[in-house]
Design a protein around this motif. Structure first.
Motif, PDB file in Angstrom:
ATOM      1  N   MET A   1       0.431 -19.557 -13.677  1.00  0.00           N
ATOM      2  CA  MET A   1       0.511 -19.354 -15.127  1.00  0.00           C
ATOM      3  C   MET A   1      -0.783 -18.738 -15.658  1.00  0.00           C
ATOM      4  SD  MET A   1      -0.957 -21.022 -17.960  1.00  0.00           S
ATOM      5  CE  MET A   1      -1.224 -22.700 -17.413  1.00  0.00           C
ATOM      6  N   THR A   2      -1.908 -19.166 -15.125  1.00  0.00           N
ATOM      7  CA  THR A   2      -3.194 -18.603 -15.534  1.00  0.00           C
ATOM      8  C   THR A   2      -3.237 -17.105 -15.246  1.00  0.00           C
ATOM      9  OG1 THR A   2      -4.271 -20.728 -15.087  1.00  0.00           O
ATOM     10  CG2 THR A   2      -5.694 -18.780 -15.224  1.00  0.00           C
TER      11      THR A   2
ATOM     12  N   PHE B   1      -9.578 -22.992  -9.746  1.00  0.00           N
ATOM     13  CA  PHE B   1      -9.359 -22.291 -11.020  1.00  0.00           C
ATOM     14  C   PHE B   1     -10.355 -21.150 -11.173  1.00  0.00           C
ATOM     15  CE2 PHE B   1      -9.685 -21.558 -15.553  1.00  0.00           C
ATOM     16  CZ  PHE B   1      -8.376 -21.645 -15.978  1.00  0.00           C
ATOM     17  N   ARG B   2     -11.621 -21.399 -10.868  1.00  0.00           N
ATOM     18  CA  ARG B   2     -12.652 -20.359 -10.990  1.00  0.00           C
ATOM     19  C   ARG B   2     -12.353 -19.201 -10.043  1.00  0.00           C
ATOM     20  NH1 ARG B   2     -18.058 -20.034 -12.715  1.00  0.00           N
ATOM     21  NH2 ARG B   2     -18.755 -17.886 -12.353  1.00  0.00           N
ATOM     22  N   ALA B   3     -11.830 -19.498  -8.857  1.00  0.00           N
ATOM     23  CA  ALA B   3     -11.492 -18.427  -7.906  1.00  0.00           C
ATOM     24  C   ALA B   3     -10.428 -17.505  -8.481  1.00  0.00           C
ATOM     25  CB  ALA B   3     -11.029 -19.033  -6.575  1.00  0.00           C
ATOM     26  N   VAL B   4      -9.488 -18.062  -9.240  1.00  0.00           N
ATOM     27  CA  VAL B   4      -8.483 -17.222  -9.903  1.00  0.00           C
ATOM     28  C   VAL B   4      -9.151 -16.330 -10.946  1.00  0.00           C
ATOM     29  CG1 VAL B   4      -6.467 -17.245 -11.421  1.00  0.00           C
ATOM     30  CG2 VAL B   4      -6.571 -18.794  -9.461  1.00  0.00           C
ATOM     31  N   LEU B   5     -10.067 -16.884 -11.714  1.00  0.00           N
ATOM     32  CA  LEU B   5     -10.772 -16.073 -12.707  1.00  0.00           C
ATOM     33  C   LEU B   5     -11.507 -14.921 -12.043  1.00  0.00           C
ATOM     34  CD1 LEU B   5     -12.363 -18.730 -15.124  1.00  0.00           C
ATOM     35  CD2 LEU B   5     -10.028 -17.836 -15.074  1.00  0.00           C
ATOM     36  N   GLU B   6     -12.058 -15.164 -10.868  1.00  0.00           N
ATOM     37  CA  GLU B   6     -12.825 -14.136 -10.174  1.00  0.00           C
ATOM     38  C   GLU B   6     -11.943 -13.017  -9.620  1.00  0.00           C
ATOM     39  OE1 GLU B   6     -16.066 -13.903 -10.164  1.00  0.00           O
ATOM     40  OE2 GLU B   6     -16.310 -15.784 -11.274  1.00  0.00           O
ATOM     41  N   GLU B   7     -10.633 -13.207  -9.623  1.00  0.00           N
ATOM     42  CA  GLU B   7      -9.722 -12.127  -9.205  1.00  0.00           C
ATOM     43  C   GLU B   7      -9.670 -11.018 -10.247  1.00  0.00           C
ATOM     44  OE1 GLU B   7      -5.904 -13.854  -8.558  1.00  0.00           O
ATOM     45  OE2 GLU B   7      -6.635 -15.322  -7.075  1.00  0.00           O
ATOM     46  N   PHE B   8     -10.175 -11.285 -11.450  1.00  0.00           N
ATOM     47  CA  PHE B   8     -10.127 -10.351 -12.565  1.00  0.00           C
ATOM     48  C   PHE B   8     -11.551 -10.092 -13.050  1.00  0.00           C
ATOM     49  CE2 PHE B   8      -6.137 -12.479 -12.219  1.00  0.00           C
ATOM     50  CZ  PHE B   8      -5.172 -11.559 -12.604  1.00  0.00           C
ATOM     51  N   PRO B   9     -11.801  -8.966 -13.695  1.00  0.00           N
ATOM     52  CA  PRO B   9     -13.175  -8.658 -14.119  1.00  0.00           C
ATOM     53  C   PRO B   9     -13.594  -9.414 -15.380  1.00  0.00           C
ATOM     54  CG  PRO B   9     -11.695  -6.866 -14.728  1.00  0.00           C
ATOM     55  CD  PRO B   9     -10.873  -7.825 -13.921  1.00  0.00           C
ATOM     56  N   ALA B  10     -14.789  -9.992 -15.340  1.00  0.00           N
ATOM     57  CA  ALA B  10     -15.470 -10.512 -16.530  1.00  0.00           C
ATOM     58  C   ALA B  10     -14.651 -11.541 -17.311  1.00  0.00           C
ATOM     59  CB  ALA B  10     -15.866  -9.356 -17.442  1.00  0.00           C
ATOM     60  N   ILE B  11     -14.108 -12.522 -16.610  1.00  0.00           N
ATOM     61  CA  ILE B  11     -13.343 -13.589 -17.255  1.00  0.00           C
ATOM     62  C   ILE B  11     -14.212 -14.843 -17.338  1.00  0.00           C
ATOM     63  CG2 ILE B  11     -11.236 -14.979 -17.158  1.00  0.00           C
ATOM     64  CD1 ILE B  11     -10.788 -11.948 -17.535  1.00  0.00           C
ATOM     65  N   ALA B  12     -14.083 -15.582 -18.434  1.00  0.00           N
ATOM     66  CA  ALA B  12     -14.885 -16.795 -18.622  1.00  0.00           C
ATOM     67  C   ALA B  12     -14.012 -17.924 -19.134  1.00  0.00           C
ATOM     68  CB  ALA B  12     -16.036 -16.528 -19.599  1.00  0.00           C
ATOM     69  N   ALA B  13     -14.459 -19.145 -18.863  1.00  0.00           N
ATOM     70  CA  ALA B  13     -13.739 -20.325 -19.345  1.00  0.00           C
ATOM     71  C   ALA B  13     -14.725 -21.355 -19.866  1.00  0.00           C
ATOM     72  CB  ALA B  13     -12.895 -20.934 -18.232  1.00  0.00           C
ATOM     73  N   VAL B  14     -14.297 -22.056 -20.909  1.00  0.00           N
ATOM     74  CA  VAL B  14     -15.077 -23.164 -21.465  1.00  0.00           C
ATOM     75  C   VAL B  14     -14.189 -24.400 -21.461  1.00  0.00           C
ATOM     76  CG1 VAL B  14     -14.469 -22.430 -23.814  1.00  0.00           C
ATOM     77  CG2 VAL B  14     -16.336 -24.035 -23.478  1.00  0.00           C
ATOM     78  N   GLY B  15     -14.722 -25.503 -20.950  1.00  0.00           N
ATOM     79  CA  GLY B  15     -13.950 -26.725 -20.863  1.00  0.00           C
ATOM     80  C   GLY B  15     -14.352 -27.736 -21.915  1.00  0.00           C
ATOM     81  N   GLU B  16     -13.354 -28.427 -22.463  1.00  0.00           N
ATOM     82  CA  GLU B  16     -13.599 -29.507 -23.418  1.00  0.00           C
ATOM     83  C   GLU B  16     -13.711 -30.821 -22.646  1.00  0.00           C
ATOM     84  OE1 GLU B  16     -11.319 -31.771 -27.123  1.00  0.00           O
ATOM     85  OE2 GLU B  16     -10.209 -30.995 -25.407  1.00  0.00           O
ATOM     86  N   VAL B  17     -14.876 -31.432 -22.687  1.00  0.00           N
ATOM     87  CA  VAL B  17     -15.105 -32.698 -21.996  1.00  0.00           C
ATOM     88  C   VAL B  17     -15.027 -33.829 -23.022  1.00  0.00           C
ATOM     89  CG1 VAL B  17     -16.732 -34.080 -20.672  1.00  0.00           C
ATOM     90  CG2 VAL B  17     -16.497 -31.626 -20.202  1.00  0.00           C
ATOM     91  N   GLY B  18     -13.938 -34.559 -22.992  1.00  0.00           N
ATOM     92  CA  GLY B  18     -13.743 -35.653 -23.931  1.00  0.00           C
ATOM     93  C   GLY B  18     -14.129 -36.980 -23.311  1.00  0.00           C
TER      94      GLY B  18
END
Length: 551
Positions: A195-196, A264-281
């Motif tokens: 889905m990502t 999850f990060r490895a999936v992001l690295e399949e595409f150029p210049a993708i970033a993620a921010v996580g909500e730590v509750g």
């Protein structure tokens, strides 16, 4: 279906570091079809406001198909758009317009749980032996019929709900209509990662990961230990919620999450210049978890905890302590700070209840936020100095507020519609006679149209300071060094390469005077704050600020 091709240019993979991200709550940003609810076309029509403000990216809260029991944070289809918000084609148009304006697009991924209307859950609950039987967290009852352990839901009561078809309990950290996915199952992980990729192929530039520390639970379902009253706080849940009575070491914050975040990060690295921010509750280990999740350059690029979203007043000591605690917990990590979002009381009200000059206070707070070490999230309406709306019980929509009223009034007060035009029907948000939440009169008078072009307004101060920030890379990417604390004076240096910037704030309603640190300093202008300065002496008015560069 329009799929955006990957950009063959060499984009800046580090764009997220120090980025200013503007959060859009789609129900309340702009209604394009007159039904009283904001939508994707409405967002697209207003993106020029975000670009003119000076933000680098937008984060859009969930717009996926959903029964809306938790207003989109209960997803029934991860690869679609709810009809109330528009279509996938509308989303493609939003992406195209944002990119034309130079804005990155981040979307909210809610993968700790789904809606109970998601096809995965409907199949999972149908029997104990279907192909998706183990896609959610199921457990037998104790011999006396009670839930398998003492875990609590953030929305009140047990985190377990009885299902008569399977004759088992399922886990829900939030509403009972939000069953928790079982990420111990590799098939569930694979489906979520696929889905990502779907959204990355559509052109999104990154993700905000909702409740990122809730993804895994203890396989043995051990009871959480109790938490002594002296250690309880209201950072994650309101003080009236018994959720705060436990130390949440088994229902969330599990070590297995680190390996999934690497996937999850490895999936992001399949595409150029993708970033993620996580909500730590988490109100006990928030910064420690942020450190774990952002370490090593193989998990999240950045995370945020609730330190600056908590009720605790924003004092110089608190700013210093939070930043120093983060540096200790995550020496090679990166934070994303926010003072407000769609889940907490707007910060001008939360911290400034007794402040008489709310505009001056809001202007100072914006400068503190925008000079912290880390990236920044601005929540829609924050740039107008909006206060928390007082919503009558009869108008409440949020199930959280309905559950704990009146001691906790829920999240509707920070989710009221954006105000664009003080003279227009519903402040320019909608042509509907009644929007999904009422618009307070005091908000209408603070509309964009009333503030635009007024140099004394909160809006123009945000625009001015964001432009000032872009002139000095140390604000976005530099280190932070706090100077000795003195009452209401907050002072620190930001350093990047050869640039050293001095930031000084008067966090009080009384003028103060101070002296510059030893060295040659060049006073900076263009940031919108006036002050007296002569030699090494600086006079700061109430809620004032001062900026200089080491010569």
């Amino acid at each position: 279906m329009a799929i955006f091709a990957e950009n063959n240019a060499a984009p800046d993979k580090d764009w997220w570091r120090g980025a200013v991200i503007y959060q859009i709550y789609p129900r309340s940003f702009q209604d394009s079809n007159g039904d009283g609810i904001g939508d994707l076309k409405g967002i697209t029509a207003r993106l020029s406001h975000v670009a003119a403000l000076g933000a680098d990216a937008i984060w859009i809260s969930p717009f996926f198909p959903s029964p809306m029991k938790d207003f989109g944070y209960d997803v029934a289809d991860y690869c679609g758009v709810d009809p109330m918000f528009g279509t996938l084609s509308d989303f493609d148009g939003l992406i195209a317009e944002a990119h034309r304006l130079g804005l990155k697009v981040m979307i909210d991924l809610v993968i700790s749980h789904s809606s109970d209307q998601h096809p995965w859950f409907l199949e999972s609950r149908s029997s104990r032996f279907n192909p998706k039987a183990d896609w959610y967290v199921w457990s037998d009852a104790k011999p006396d019929g009670t839930p398998p352990n003492n875990w609590l839901s953030i929305f009140g009561g047990s985190a377990w709900h009885w299902d008569p078809t399977r004759m088992q309990y399922y886990m829900h950290n939030f509403l009972m209509s939000q069953p928790d996915l079982n990420l111990h199952n590799p098939e569930v992980q694979d489906a979520l990662l696929d889905m990502t990729r779907f959204w990355l192929r559509r052109g999104v530039d990154g993700f905000r990961l909702d409740t990122i520390n809730f993804y895994f639970h203890d396989k043995e379902l051990r009871d959480n230990p109790s938490l002594e009253p002296s250690r309880r706080n209201a950072a994650t849940a309101p003080a009236v919620n018994p959720y705060n009575f436990q130390e949440h070491i088994y229902d969330k914050n599990r070590p297995e999450n680190l390996e999934f975040l690497k996937r999850f990060r490895a999936v992001l690295e399949e595409f150029p210049a993708i970033a993620a921010v996580g909500e730590v509750g988490d109100s006990q280990r928030g910064l420690e978890i942020v450190g774990e999740y952002t370490s090593g350059n193989d998990k999240m690029q950045m995370c945020y905890a609730f330190e600056f979203l908590a009720p605790d007043p924003l004092t110089p000591e608190r700013v210093r302590n939070v930043q120093n605690a983060f540096s200790a917990a995550a020496p090679d990590g990166w934070a994303c700070w926010a003072f407000s979002n769609h889940d907490v009381v707007r910060h001008v009200s939360r911290w400034g209840g007794e402040v008489l000059d709310r505009d001056a206070y809001a202007r100072m707070l914006s400068a503190i936020l925008l000079t912290q070490r880390g990236s920044v999230c601005i929540y829609q309406g924050e740039e107008l100095g909006l206060t928390e709306a007082d919503i009558a019980y009869a108008d409440l929509q949020d199930p959280y507020g309905i559950q704990f009223w009146p001691e906790f009034k829920g999240r509707d007060g920070c989710r009221t519609p954006m105000v664009w035009d003080a003279q227009a029907l519903q402040a320019g948000f909608s042509t509907a006679e009644r929007p999904w939440l009422p618009i307070p009169v005091e908000h209408q008078m603070r509309a964009v149209s009333s503030q635009y072009g007024d140099p004394a307004s909160v809006l123009e101060q945000y625009r001015r300071f964001l432009a000032f920030r872009k002139l000095h890379p140390a604000f976005a990417k530099g280190d932070i060094l706090f100077l000795p604390q003195d009452g209401s004076l907050l002072a620190y240096k930001r350093q990047h390469g050869n640039e050293v910037l001095l930031c000084m704030f008067n966090v009080s309603a009384v003028p103060i005077a101070t002296e510059l640190p030893i060295g040659d300093w060049e006073v900076l202008t263009g940031h919108g704050f006036e002050n007296g300065w002569e030699g090494n002496r600086v006079e700061l008015p109430a809620w004032g600020a001062f900026f200089a560069r080491h010569a």
